[in-house]
Design a protein around this motif. Structure first.
Motif, PDB file in Angstrom:
ATOM      1  N   LYS A   1       0.838  -1.198   0.000  1.00 39.72           N
ATOM      2  CA  LYS A   1       0.000   0.000   0.000  1.00 39.72           C
ATOM      3  C   LYS A   1       0.877   1.253   0.000  1.00 39.72           C
ATOM      4  O   LYS A   1       0.511   2.301   0.543  1.00 39.72           O
ATOM      5  CB  LYS A   1      -0.942   0.000   1.201  1.00 39.72           C
ATOM      6  CG  LYS A   1      -1.970  -1.143   1.127  1.00 39.72           C
ATOM      7  CD  LYS A   1      -2.981  -1.098   2.235  1.00 39.72           C
ATOM      8  CE  LYS A   1      -3.989  -2.249   2.072  1.00 39.72           C
ATOM      9  NZ  LYS A   1      -5.035  -2.232   3.118  1.00 39.72           N
ATOM     10  N   LYS A   2       2.052   1.127  -0.633  1.00 35.84           N
ATOM     11  CA  LYS A   2       2.945   2.279  -0.744  1.00 35.84           C
ATOM     12  C   LYS A   2       2.214   3.426  -1.441  1.00 35.84           C
ATOM     13  O   LYS A   2       1.637   3.250  -2.516  1.00 35.84           O
ATOM     14  CB  LYS A   2       4.192   1.896  -1.544  1.00 35.84           C
ATOM     15  CG  LYS A   2       5.159   3.039  -1.784  1.00 35.84           C
ATOM     16  CD  LYS A   2       5.738   3.588  -0.484  1.00 35.84           C
ATOM     17  CE  LYS A   2       6.757   4.700  -0.744  1.00 35.84           C
ATOM     18  NZ  LYS A   2       7.251   5.309   0.494  1.00 35.84           N
ATOM     19  N   GLY A   3       2.259   4.573  -0.816  1.00 32.62           N
ATOM     20  CA  GLY A   3       1.522   5.733  -1.314  1.00 32.62           C
ATOM     21  C   GLY A   3       0.470   6.205  -0.332  1.00 32.62           C
ATOM     22  O   GLY A   3      -0.066   7.308  -0.482  1.00 32.62           O
ATOM     23  N   VAL A   4       0.194   5.399   0.698  1.00 34.55           N
ATOM     24  CA  VAL A   4      -0.840   5.794   1.653  1.00 34.55           C
ATOM     25  C   VAL A   4      -0.416   7.051   2.402  1.00 34.55           C
ATOM     26  O   VAL A   4      -1.245   7.939   2.676  1.00 34.55           O
ATOM     27  CB  VAL A   4      -1.170   4.638   2.630  1.00 34.55           C
ATOM     28  CG1 VAL A   4       0.020   4.273   3.495  1.00 34.55           C
ATOM     29  CG2 VAL A   4      -2.370   5.002   3.508  1.00 34.55           C
ATOM     30  N   ALA A   5       0.885   7.191   2.718  1.00 32.97           N
ATOM     31  CA  ALA A   5       1.354   8.396   3.403  1.00 32.97           C
ATOM     32  C   ALA A   5       1.262   9.608   2.481  1.00 32.97           C
ATOM     33  O   ALA A   5       0.914  10.709   2.922  1.00 32.97           O
ATOM     34  CB  ALA A   5       2.788   8.205   3.894  1.00 32.97           C
ATOM     35  N   ASP A   6       1.563   9.410   1.206  1.00 37.64           N
ATOM     36  CA  ASP A   6       1.442  10.508   0.243  1.00 37.64           C
ATOM     37  C   ASP A   6      -0.007  10.967   0.120  1.00 37.64           C
ATOM     38  O   ASP A   6      -0.286  12.167   0.034  1.00 37.64           O
ATOM     39  CB  ASP A   6       1.961  10.062  -1.124  1.00 37.64           C
ATOM     40  CG  ASP A   6       3.439   9.754  -1.115  1.00 37.64           C
ATOM     41  OD1 ASP A   6       4.225  10.584  -1.588  1.00 37.64           O
ATOM     42  OD2 ASP A   6       3.815   8.674  -0.615  1.00 37.64           O
ATOM     43  N   LEU A   7      -0.912  10.005   0.082  1.00 33.15           N
ATOM     44  CA  LEU A   7      -2.324  10.344  -0.027  1.00 33.15           C
ATOM     45  C   LEU A   7      -2.819  11.050   1.234  1.00 33.15           C
ATOM     46  O   LEU A   7      -3.584  12.020   1.157  1.00 33.15           O
ATOM     47  CB  LEU A   7      -3.140   9.082  -0.288  1.00 33.15           C
ATOM     48  CG  LEU A   7      -2.930   8.457  -1.675  1.00 33.15           C
ATOM     49  CD1 LEU A   7      -3.521   7.058  -1.733  1.00 33.15           C
ATOM     50  CD2 LEU A   7      -3.556   9.346  -2.755  1.00 33.15           C
ATOM     51  N   ALA A   8      -2.362  10.580   2.392  1.00 31.75           N
ATOM     52  CA  ALA A   8      -2.737  11.248   3.635  1.00 31.75           C
ATOM     53  C   ALA A   8      -2.205  12.681   3.640  1.00 31.75           C
ATOM     54  O   ALA A   8      -2.905  13.622   4.034  1.00 31.75           O
ATOM     55  CB  ALA A   8      -2.197  10.476   4.833  1.00 31.75           C
ATOM     56  N   SER A   9      -0.965  12.850   3.176  1.00 29.82           N
ATOM     57  CA  SER A   9      -0.368  14.186   3.130  1.00 29.82           C
ATOM     58  C   SER A   9      -1.201  15.147   2.297  1.00 29.82           C
ATOM     59  O   SER A   9      -1.409  16.310   2.673  1.00 29.82           O
ATOM     60  CB  SER A   9       1.049  14.105   2.544  1.00 29.82           C
ATOM     61  OG  SER A   9       1.928  13.454   3.416  1.00 29.82           O
ATOM     62  N   SER A  10      -1.663  14.666   1.151  1.00 35.69           N
ATOM     63  CA  SER A  10      -2.414  15.537   0.250  1.00 35.69           C
ATOM     64  C   SER A  10      -3.833  15.808   0.737  1.00 35.69           C
ATOM     65  O   SER A  10      -4.467  16.779   0.303  1.00 35.69           O
ATOM     66  CB  SER A  10      -2.464  14.913  -1.151  1.00 35.69           C
ATOM     67  OG  SER A  10      -3.118  13.656  -1.120  1.00 35.69           O
ATOM     68  N   MET A  11      -4.341  14.986   1.664  1.00 34.40           N
ATOM     69  CA  MET A  11      -5.714  15.157   2.127  1.00 34.40           C
ATOM     70  C   MET A  11      -5.820  15.921   3.443  1.00 34.40           C
ATOM     71  O   MET A  11      -6.856  16.526   3.734  1.00 34.40           O
ATOM     72  CB  MET A  11      -6.383  13.783   2.264  1.00 34.40           C
ATOM     73  CG  MET A  11      -6.551  13.058   0.938  1.00 34.40           C
ATOM     74  SD  MET A  11      -7.240  11.390   1.128  1.00 34.40           S
ATOM     75  CE  MET A  11      -8.919  11.783   1.631  1.00 34.40           C
TER      76      MET A  11
ATOM     77  N   SER B   1       1.357  17.859   5.840  1.00 36.00           N
ATOM     78  CA  SER B   1       1.839  16.585   5.315  1.00 36.00           C
ATOM     79  C   SER B   1       1.610  15.532   6.377  1.00 36.00           C
ATOM     80  O   SER B   1       1.187  15.841   7.507  1.00 36.00           O
ATOM     81  CB  SER B   1       3.333  16.665   4.971  1.00 36.00           C
ATOM     82  OG  SER B   1       4.122  16.610   6.146  1.00 36.00           O
ATOM     83  N   SER B   2       1.898  14.292   6.044  1.00 31.88           N
ATOM     84  CA  SER B   2       1.726  13.219   7.020  1.00 31.88           C
ATOM     85  C   SER B   2       2.766  13.310   8.126  1.00 31.88           C
ATOM     86  O   SER B   2       2.679  12.598   9.130  1.00 31.88           O
ATOM     87  CB  SER B   2       1.809  11.855   6.331  1.00 31.88           C
ATOM     88  OG  SER B   2       3.062  11.709   5.678  1.00 31.88           O
ATOM     89  N   ASN B   3       3.767  14.181   7.945  1.00 29.10           N
ATOM     90  CA  ASN B   3       4.820  14.354   8.951  1.00 29.10           C
ATOM     91  C   ASN B   3       4.713  15.671   9.707  1.00 29.10           C
ATOM     92  O   ASN B   3       5.637  16.027  10.435  1.00 29.10           O
ATOM     93  CB  ASN B   3       6.203  14.270   8.293  1.00 29.10           C
ATOM     94  CG  ASN B   3       6.473  12.898   7.725  1.00 29.10           C
ATOM     95  OD1 ASN B   3       6.170  11.893   8.349  1.00 29.10           O
ATOM     96  ND2 ASN B   3       7.036  12.855   6.529  1.00 29.10           N
ATOM     97  N   GLY B   4       3.610  16.401   9.526  1.00 25.19           N
ATOM     98  CA  GLY B   4       3.482  17.638  10.265  1.00 25.19           C
ATOM     99  C   GLY B   4       2.739  18.720   9.513  1.00 25.19           C
ATOM    100  O   GLY B   4       1.903  18.461   8.649  1.00 25.19           O
TER     101      GLY B   4
END
Length: 679
Positions: A75-85, A112-115
């Motif tokens: 499910k690589k990309g879930v963090a990117d999707l979370a970041s954009s949402m 982003s998903s990191n802050g």
């Protein structure tokens, strides 16, 4: 269709001017006073650092969640999707209302998903922090938004698949770290499809947590006011710790080797020499390694750049990089060179690495490198964002409280002996992975002559067989038949010869700048190409059939005899009409272009590629020299559409080290062009 050196020259000029800027001259070491943060911690674990600075009426907030890197698997990309949402609407405000208020305040807020980060005028500091906290902690995730972000991510992947640079970066990380390592796994269309809304919510709830979170506040604020606001806005953030992770650290290869990726559309080779590093910012070697890297490839006057760019003219820049981090990383030395010198460039890379490992750096060079590093440090320290980053790094990297106050002193204490010592430790020559992404038919013979082991990989880092050599041309196929088939494919001899003029208007971006390119050509070999952007003409090429010039950035240069001769042949919208009769034009074989076989017709510095199945021209290359630097410009042609009986490509991609995509918005045949255009 004609593509001159215009965009290539424009792009390379920007790069070279940036690299040619003079280095700061040595001067007395300044006293560094970095604002010390006042700190406090919430019960949920959020750590807050506040630096009061009233020089300007501005404030910045930087929220960083310092979780360890983790792999996402299938499910690589879930963090990117979370970041954009995150921040796309909250429980209190709609997405549009949220963005409108940010614009009204003149603020800058992102997530982003990191802050998260936010900045703006200090008179709005309270409201800006409220908006950032609301977006970070109260985001609303919907299926509609997820579907939109998935589509964007997939489209981005498709655009990258033909990018030599993107493929090279992906494969390098796969080979160095491994596909199961956080730094080695990559996003695919399949992994994106695997991500559900529940996965995004789980990602957010399990990793966007305060245990390892730091909020750095810098600007025209008062500590007590910030403390009160933060406690009000962030105390409700539920206390939690991100899931524990573990993975195996990467190892260097056992012996130096070439890892080759075939990209048939590559007009230049991407070269990267890589080895694994484990450099911490707290290591005694840290400052010596920083300067050693500057000497080798981090500075304009570095060994690598002076060799590959200045001495040989093979590239517009050769560089190296290494970072201090609490996690295992990598050292890289990289460049892009034209195919013909790929093997020679590899030899020169090792020559310079050997030099820094065996010879002491000259006193003058070390002095200048120190001055440049110190000058840059002093300039950066004036920026609030830098102060925030330094405060954060002091905490997350476990640095001494006076690390940055002593930064210049530690830089100046590095000796030539230190450079020699750390170079032997961190810049390897016997366990180096040489990752090369390029056109196999052009570069493999030279690479094989280096007598290094060569292993072959596909665009996703999977082992593969050695690329098949150029295919032979079937009996009966000649230069004339290939060109005749092209004319038939685009509409036939009668329709093509009926084209007296053509006007094409296209748009794209160059280094993030939106540009519009207008091209006009006539059957009498007259030509105009003009690139506009930011409300002005950036570059222009004009040929009136007998003479011409190029202009840009306030300068104008007339064509020399060689350029004039080339333009007389190539200015026509359909140069194939004359190509068969051009001296030296010959069919050289069959090559793969974007996965399809194409006949290759060479004529001087040009190569033309025609799809074996359709007959259409799918690419062309041209060997050029700009400001003393030789390189190959490549252009691909796609999305042919019928315009008044002839087919014209509506999508062209120009490759000059980066890819510039141009999409036609208007094509006119036999209208919109006059002789006055070519004056």
């Amino acid at each position: 269709m004609k593509k001159t050196i215009l965009i290539a020259s424009l792009f390379l000029t920007v790069i070279m001017q940036a690299q040619d800027r003079p280095q700061p001259k040595p001067g007395p070491a300044p006293v560094i006073n970095i604002g010390k943060p006042q700190t406090f911690e919430l019960k949920n674990g959020l750590k807050v650092m506040v630096v009061e600075n009233n020089k300007l009426p501005r404030v910045s907030y930087n929220l960083t969640i310092d979780n360890a890197p983790y792999a996402e698997g299938d499910k690589k990309g879930v963090a990117d999707l979370a970041s954009s949402m995150i921040g796309n609407g909250t429980k209190k405000m709609s997405k549009d209302a949220f963005n409108e208020e940010i614009d009204f305040l003149g603020a800058n807020i992102g997530f982003s998903s990191n802050g998260a980060y936010a900045s703006g005028l200090s008179k709005y500091s309270g409201r800006i922090l409220e908006l950032m906290a609301d977006g970070a902690l109260n985001s609303v995730f919907t299926q509609e938004e997820l579907d939109k972000e998935k589509a964007k991510l997939v489209e981005g992947l498709k655009n990258q698949e033909k990018s030599v640079e993107a493929v090279a970066a992906r494969v390098e990380d796969v080979l160095v770290f491994g596909k199961n390592h956080p730094n080695g796994e990559y996003i695919t269309e399949e992994t994106i499809k695997n991500v559900s809304l529940a996965d995004v919510l789980n990602e957010y709830n399990s990793h966007f947590v305060p245990a390892n979170a730091y909020l750095v506040v810098i600007g025209d604020v008062k500590f007590k006011d910030v403390k009160k606001s933060v406690e009000k806005l962030f105390s409700s953030w539920k206390k939690a710790v991100a899931p524990a992770v573990s993975y195996t650290d990467p190892k260097d290869v056992q012996y130096t080797q070439i890892n080759f990726v075939d990209m048939p559309n590559a007009v230049q080779s991407q070269i990267s020499l890589v080895n694994v590093t484990n450099l911490k910012m707290t290591d005694p070697d840290y400052f010596a390694v920083l300067l050693a890297n500057q000497v080798l490839g981090g500075d304009f006057n570095s060994y690598l750049n002076m060799n590959l760019r200045e001495a040989h003219g093979w590239t517009y820049g050769a560089r190296s990089g290494i970072r201090g981090n609490k996690y295992v990383g990598k050292f890289t030395a990289s460049t892009q060179v034209r195919n013909a010198v790929t093997d020679s460039a590899v030899v020169e890379f090792f020559k310079e690495i050997k030099k820094i490992r065996t010879e002491k750096v000259a006193d003058d060079m070390l002095k200048n490198v120190k001055a440049g590093y110190v000058g840059n440090f002093v300039m950066q320290i004036q920026k609030p964002g830098t102060v925030a980053r330094y405060a954060l790094l002091t905490q997350t990297q476990g640095l001494p409280a006076d690390f940055y106050e002593n930064y210049i002193k530690n830089i100046n204490a590095v000796t030539a002996d230190d450079i020699l010592r750390v170079s032997k430790k961190y810049f390897l020559e016997d366990k180096t992975r040489v990752v090369i992404t390029g056109k196999a038919s052009d570069v493999l013979p030279g690479l094989e002559s280096l007598k290094m082991p060569i292993f072959y990989f596909d665009k996703f880092g999977n082992p593969t067989e050695k690329p098949v050599a150029k295919k032979s041309v079937p009996a009966g196929v000649t230069t004339t038949t290939v060109l005749d088939n092209y004319i038939k494919a685009v509409g036939g001899d009668k329709a093509v010869k009926a084209v007296k003029t053509i006007l094409v208007t296209s748009s794209g971006t160059v280094q993030g700048i939106p540009v519009v390119m207008t091209k006009k050509a006539s059957a009498s070999n007259k030509f105009l190409e003009e690139v506009t952007g930011m409300g002005q003409t950036l570059a222009k090429t004009v040929f009136d059939g007998t003479k011409g010039y190029e202009s840009g950035q306030g300068q104008k240069q007339d064509f020399d005899a060689e350029k004039t001769t080339a333009m007389k042949f190539y200015a026509n919208a359909f140069p194939e009409l004359a190509l068969a009769n051009t001296t030296g034009a010959q069919l050289s074989g069959i090559e793969s272009i974007n996965g399809k076989d194409a006949y290759v017709v060479k004529a001087g510095k040009f190569s033309f590629f025609y799809d074996v199945a359709t007959g259409l021209k799918v690419a062309e290359t041209e060997d050029l020299e700009v400001q003393g630097q030789k390189f190959t410009k490549g252009t691909t042609f796609e999305d042919y559409k019928d315009v008044k009986g002839v087919k014209v490509p509506y999508k062209t991609v120009v490759n000059v080290g980066i890819e510039i995509e141009l999409i036609a918005s208007d094509v006119k045949i036999n209208e919109g062009v006059t002789d006055a255009d070519f004056q």
